[in-house]
Design an enzyme around this catalytic site. Sequence first.
Site, PDB file in Angstrom:
ATOM      1  N   VAL A  61     -13.364  28.958  11.325  1.00 20.07           N
ATOM      2  CA  VAL A  61     -12.084  28.893  11.207  1.00 20.07           C
ATOM      3  C   VAL A  61     -11.568  29.777   9.967  1.00 20.07           C
ATOM      4  CG1 VAL A  61     -12.015  26.798  12.582  1.00 20.07           C
ATOM      5  CG2 VAL A  61     -12.015  26.771   9.861  1.00 20.07           C
ATOM      6  N   THR A 112      -5.495  32.883   7.057  1.00 17.84           N
ATOM      7  CA  THR A 112      -5.274  33.159   5.399  1.00 17.84           C
ATOM      8  C   THR A 112      -4.593  34.644   5.388  1.00 17.84           C
ATOM      9  OG1 THR A 112      -7.469  32.234   5.217  1.00 17.84           O
ATOM     10  CG2 THR A 112      -6.991  33.585   3.590  1.00 17.84           C
ATOM     11  N   ALA A 113      -4.552  35.539   6.312  1.00 19.37           N
ATOM     12  CA  ALA A 113      -4.142  36.463   5.985  1.00 19.37           C
ATOM     13  C   ALA A 113      -2.407  36.402   5.937  1.00 19.37           C
ATOM     14  CB  ALA A 113      -4.266  37.459   7.238  1.00 19.37           C
ATOM     15  N   HIS A 156      -9.584  42.746   9.013  1.00 18.61           N
ATOM     16  CA  HIS A 156     -11.001  43.245   9.703  1.00 18.61           C
ATOM     17  C   HIS A 156     -11.141  44.631   9.659  1.00 18.61           C
ATOM     18  CE1 HIS A 156     -11.845  39.208  10.116  1.00 18.61           C
ATOM     19  NE2 HIS A 156     -11.264  38.927  11.255  1.00 18.61           N
TER      20      HIS A 156
END
Length: 285
Positions: A61, A112-113, A156
Amino acid sequence: MDDALKDALKIAYSPCPNDTFVFDAWAHGRIPGAPVLDVTFADIDITNGMAERGEFDVLKVSYAVLPWVLDEYALLPCGGALGRGCGPLVLTREPGLDLTGKTVAVPSERSTAYLLFRLWAADTLPHGVGKVVVLPFHEIMPAVRDGRADAGLVIHEARFTYQQYGLHSLADMGEHWESTTRLPIPLGAIIAKRSLGAGMLRQLADAARTSVRMAWDEPEASRPYVREHAQEMDPSVANQHIGLYVNEFTANLGDAGYAAVRGLLTRAAAEGLVPPLSPDALNFV
């Protein structure tokens, strides 16, 4: 159904190269004595929701979802993704765009981003952005390119491909985080149900750590698994992806890793983005 699989622990992680690289040895039964896994592939926004609903025994997660799930799940001290120089980017069609009042596309508000973006915006945009819209991450760069959003927050492999869309990097969220905290960037966490018990949680951590080290020792062994699930990603991009997100913090969070996680969630709580953590919330067992 095979008897071993019937008793297997249900785990969900992404098809991204870093996860398939890390879990290859474990998922394929090459770690003697490790718990058997029944693997489901799902993007992290899906696994975040699974965690909030208490589904699955083990999940990959976003660290951002931890404040909502740590009553039921424990954070494993290995297997996840932290790092340096690997943060999300804010992309725009034109360089140097002022985001005040503009629309920004993000992959999730439980990521988190997104927390890193909001912390960056709090420090650099006194009047804030105009609107945040949530889009699947693969739709964000086309939306910015086509003018459906003024900016996009990407993660990513988009770090390596955004120029193909004619886009510019306005700001690096990880760079901002690292320059203001001197800590690594906490991205993805491995969590497991506390109800499994302390003994099983330790077994899971040992297996995750062993799987990481086996992947490093024999990188060629994982290539078929990585390639099978890389969704037509160029092999060189997959290798860059693994190089960025699989590092010493994947084998062991350590003091710096835990400080990064607590620092992110404490700062985010101060901004009203997540509930506050209890003092022992990150304790493993």
